[in-house]
Design a protein around this motif. Structure first.
Motif, PDB file in Angstrom:
ATOM      1  N   ILE A  84      10.719 -18.758  -8.971  1.00 30.15           N
ATOM      2  CA  ILE A  84      11.131 -20.151  -9.138  1.00 30.15           C
ATOM      3  C   ILE A  84      10.599 -20.609 -10.486  1.00 30.15           C
ATOM      4  N   CYS A  85      11.514 -20.991 -11.379  1.00 28.71           N
ATOM      5  CA  CYS A  85      11.134 -21.392 -12.725  1.00 28.71           C
ATOM      6  C   CYS A  85      11.049 -22.904 -12.821  1.00 28.71           C
ATOM      7  N   GLY A  86      10.180 -23.371 -13.679  1.00 29.61           N
ATOM      8  CA  GLY A  86      10.058 -24.805 -13.894  1.00 29.61           C
ATOM      9  C   GLY A  86       9.178 -25.440 -12.839  1.00 29.61           C
ATOM     10  N   PRO A  87       9.124 -26.767 -12.882  1.00 25.23           N
ATOM     11  CA  PRO A  87       8.293 -27.445 -11.887  1.00 25.23           C
ATOM     12  C   PRO A  87       8.832 -27.195 -10.484  1.00 25.23           C
ATOM     13  N   ARG A  88       7.928 -27.007  -9.569  1.00 31.68           N
ATOM     14  CA  ARG A  88       8.330 -26.696  -8.197  1.00 31.68           C
ATOM     15  C   ARG A  88       8.832 -27.949  -7.519  1.00 31.68           C
ATOM     16  N   THR A  89      10.072 -27.917  -7.109  1.00 36.52           N
ATOM     17  CA  THR A  89      10.631 -29.016  -6.354  1.00 36.52           C
ATOM     18  C   THR A  89      10.755 -28.573  -4.907  1.00 36.52           C
ATOM     19  N   VAL A  90      10.326 -29.404  -4.016  1.00 35.49           N
ATOM     20  CA  VAL A  90      10.358 -29.082  -2.599  1.00 35.49           C
ATOM     21  C   VAL A  90      11.595 -29.727  -1.985  1.00 35.49           C
ATOM     22  N   PRO A  91      12.522 -28.906  -1.458  1.00 38.64           N
ATOM     23  CA  PRO A  91      13.697 -29.476  -0.816  1.00 38.64           C
ATOM     24  C   PRO A  91      13.304 -30.272   0.422  1.00 38.64           C
ATOM     25  N   ALA A  92      14.156 -31.195   0.809  1.00 38.45           N
ATOM     26  CA  ALA A  92      13.886 -32.032   1.987  1.00 38.45           C
ATOM     27  C   ALA A  92      13.682 -31.180   3.238  1.00 38.45           C
ATOM     28  N   GLU A  93      14.366 -30.050   3.327  1.00 36.82           N
ATOM     29  CA  GLU A  93      14.248 -29.177   4.506  1.00 36.82           C
ATOM     30  C   GLU A  93      12.865 -28.548   4.626  1.00 36.82           C
ATOM     31  N   CYS A  94      12.094 -28.560   3.545  1.00 31.20           N
ATOM     32  CA  CYS A  94      10.782 -27.906   3.547  1.00 31.20           C
ATOM     33  C   CYS A  94       9.619 -28.889   3.610  1.00 31.20           C
ATOM     34  N   ARG A  95       9.878 -30.129   3.744  1.00 32.40           N
ATOM     35  CA  ARG A  95       8.783 -31.103   3.817  1.00 32.40           C
ATOM     36  C   ARG A  95       8.149 -31.056   5.197  1.00 32.40           C
ATOM     37  N   GLY A  96       6.835 -31.024   5.223  1.00 34.89           N
ATOM     38  CA  GLY A  96       6.109 -31.025   6.485  1.00 34.89           C
ATOM     39  C   GLY A  96       6.025 -29.673   7.161  1.00 34.89           C
ATOM     40  N   VAL A  97       6.219 -28.579   6.414  1.00 32.47           N
ATOM     41  CA  VAL A  97       6.178 -27.260   7.044  1.00 32.47           C
ATOM     42  C   VAL A  97       4.792 -26.632   7.002  1.00 32.47           C
ATOM     43  N   GLY A  98       3.842 -27.262   6.320  1.00 33.14           N
ATOM     44  CA  GLY A  98       2.466 -26.781   6.313  1.00 33.14           C
ATOM     45  C   GLY A  98       2.284 -25.516   5.506  1.00 33.14           C
ATOM     46  N   SER A  99       1.653 -24.521   6.123  1.00 37.41           N
ATOM     47  CA  SER A  99       1.289 -23.293   5.407  1.00 37.41           C
ATOM     48  C   SER A  99       2.494 -22.428   5.034  1.00 37.41           C
ATOM     49  N   ALA A 100       3.652 -22.715   5.576  1.00 36.43           N
ATOM     50  CA  ALA A 100       4.859 -21.930   5.291  1.00 36.43           C
ATOM     51  C   ALA A 100       5.637 -22.486   4.104  1.00 36.43           C
ATOM     52  N   MET A 101       5.006 -23.350   3.291  1.00 40.98           N
ATOM     53  CA  MET A 101       5.715 -24.020   2.196  1.00 40.98           C
ATOM     54  C   MET A 101       6.337 -23.037   1.214  1.00 40.98           C
ATOM     55  N   ASP A 102       5.560 -22.050   0.732  1.00 35.48           N
ATOM     56  CA  ASP A 102       6.093 -21.103  -0.254  1.00 35.48           C
ATOM     57  C   ASP A 102       7.275 -20.316   0.305  1.00 35.48           C
ATOM     58  N   LEU A 103       7.155 -19.850   1.537  1.00 37.11           N
ATOM     59  CA  LEU A 103       8.244 -19.101   2.170  1.00 37.11           C
ATOM     60  C   LEU A 103       9.473 -19.986   2.358  1.00 37.11           C
ATOM     61  N   CYS A 104       9.259 -21.234   2.738  1.00 37.13           N
ATOM     62  CA  CYS A 104      10.367 -22.166   2.946  1.00 37.13           C
ATOM     63  C   CYS A 104      11.104 -22.435   1.633  1.00 37.13           C
ATOM     64  N   VAL A 105      10.363 -22.666   0.559  1.00 43.55           N
ATOM     65  CA  VAL A 105      10.986 -22.920  -0.747  1.00 43.55           C
ATOM     66  C   VAL A 105      11.753 -21.684  -1.216  1.00 43.55           C
ATOM     67  N   THR A 106      11.195 -20.504  -0.967  1.00 48.05           N
ATOM     68  CA  THR A 106      11.874 -19.260  -1.346  1.00 48.05           C
ATOM     69  C   THR A 106      13.186 -19.108  -0.589  1.00 48.05           C
ATOM     70  N   VAL A 107      13.157 -19.302   0.728  1.00 47.49           N
ATOM     71  CA  VAL A 107      14.377 -19.175   1.539  1.00 47.49           C
ATOM     72  C   VAL A 107      15.384 -20.253   1.147  1.00 47.49           C
ATOM     73  N   ALA A 108      14.912 -21.470   0.891  1.00 49.31           N
ATOM     74  CA  ALA A 108      15.814 -22.575   0.544  1.00 49.31           C
ATOM     75  C   ALA A 108      16.519 -22.341  -0.786  1.00 49.31           C
ATOM     76  N   SER A 109      15.904 -21.574  -1.691  1.00 44.66           N
ATOM     77  CA  SER A 109      16.503 -21.353  -3.016  1.00 44.66           C
ATOM     78  C   SER A 109      17.565 -20.253  -3.016  1.00 44.66           C
ATOM     79  N   ARG A 110      17.792 -19.595  -1.900  1.00 37.67           N
ATOM     80  CA  ARG A 110      18.728 -18.475  -1.851  1.00 37.67           C
ATOM     81  C   ARG A 110      20.183 -18.948  -1.786  1.00 37.67           C
ATOM     82  N   PRO A 111      21.074 -18.236  -2.477  1.00 35.42           N
ATOM     83  CA  PRO A 111      22.498 -18.588  -2.441  1.00 35.42           C
ATOM     84  C   PRO A 111      23.154 -18.064  -1.163  1.00 35.42           C
ATOM     85  N   PRO A 112      24.395 -18.472  -0.894  1.00 32.04           N
ATOM     86  CA  PRO A 112      25.111 -17.903   0.257  1.00 32.04           C
ATOM     87  C   PRO A 112      25.236 -16.381   0.079  1.00 32.04           C
ATOM     88  N   TYR A 113      25.233 -15.656   1.170  1.00 29.34           N
ATOM     89  CA  TYR A 113      25.363 -14.203   1.094  1.00 29.34           C
ATOM     90  C   TYR A 113      26.054 -13.690   2.347  1.00 29.34           C
TER      91      TYR A 113
END
Length: 159
Positions: A84-113
């Motif tokens: 993830i390049c640039g300042p880390r932006t947390v999507p709304a779907e990842c707010r309040g997830v606690g210790s799983a924040m990095d994993l949530c941001v990673t999954v949220a940044s993925r394109p359709p597949y």
């Protein structure tokens, strides 16, 4: 237009051999000059400072600790870390997830597949943010973190 990619610097064996040989010659020359006791007329002997440089220093390893950290010149945010390049932006779907924040941001940044199954049928998934929004688990719970890990594992298996 092709984008240039920086390749990590890997020293070649011949270059390493030359560097070691040059260092050895310089060290022997310095040592012999210091031990012969004679100086050319009018010249004053000065102590020789020896600086140790790691043999396998990596380009971009600014603090020379053997690895390239995120704030060093060799860091490439597209291929290293959480990609993830640039300042880390947390999507709304990842707010309040606690210790799983990095994993949530990673999954949220993925394109359709999608992929083709062995029977010839096609499976398509939406983007990561949609997948997270469709989860039934409560954000911040252990079940939510397990569901994120399963989504991440499925994406990695297909890519």
């Amino acid at each position: 237009m092709r984008s240039s990619r920086l390749r990590p610097y890997l020293p070649r064996p011949a270059a390493l051999l030359v560097a070691v040989a040059a260092g050895t010659v310089l060290a022997l020359a310095s040592a012999s000059h210091l031990t012969d006791g004679a100086s050319p007329a009018g010249q004053v002997d000065h102590p020789v400072e020896v600086v140790a440089v790691p043999l396998f220093a990596t380009r971009g390893d600014d603090n020379r600790d053997g690895r390239i950290d995120e704030d060093e010149s060799g860091w490439d945010c597209r291929t290293m870390g959480n990609r993830i390049c640039g300042p880390r932006t947390v999507p709304a779907e990842c707010r309040g997830v606690g210790s799983a924040m990095d994993l949530c941001v990673t999954v949220a940044s993925r394109p359709p597949y999608g992929w083709t199954n062995t029977d010839g049928s096609r499976t398509d998934n939406p983007d990561g943010r949609t997948l997270i929004a469709d989860l039934d688990e409560t954000p911040g719970s252990p079940e939510f973190e397990s569901a994120l890990a399963a989504l991440d594992a499925e994406w990695r298996q297909q890519h």
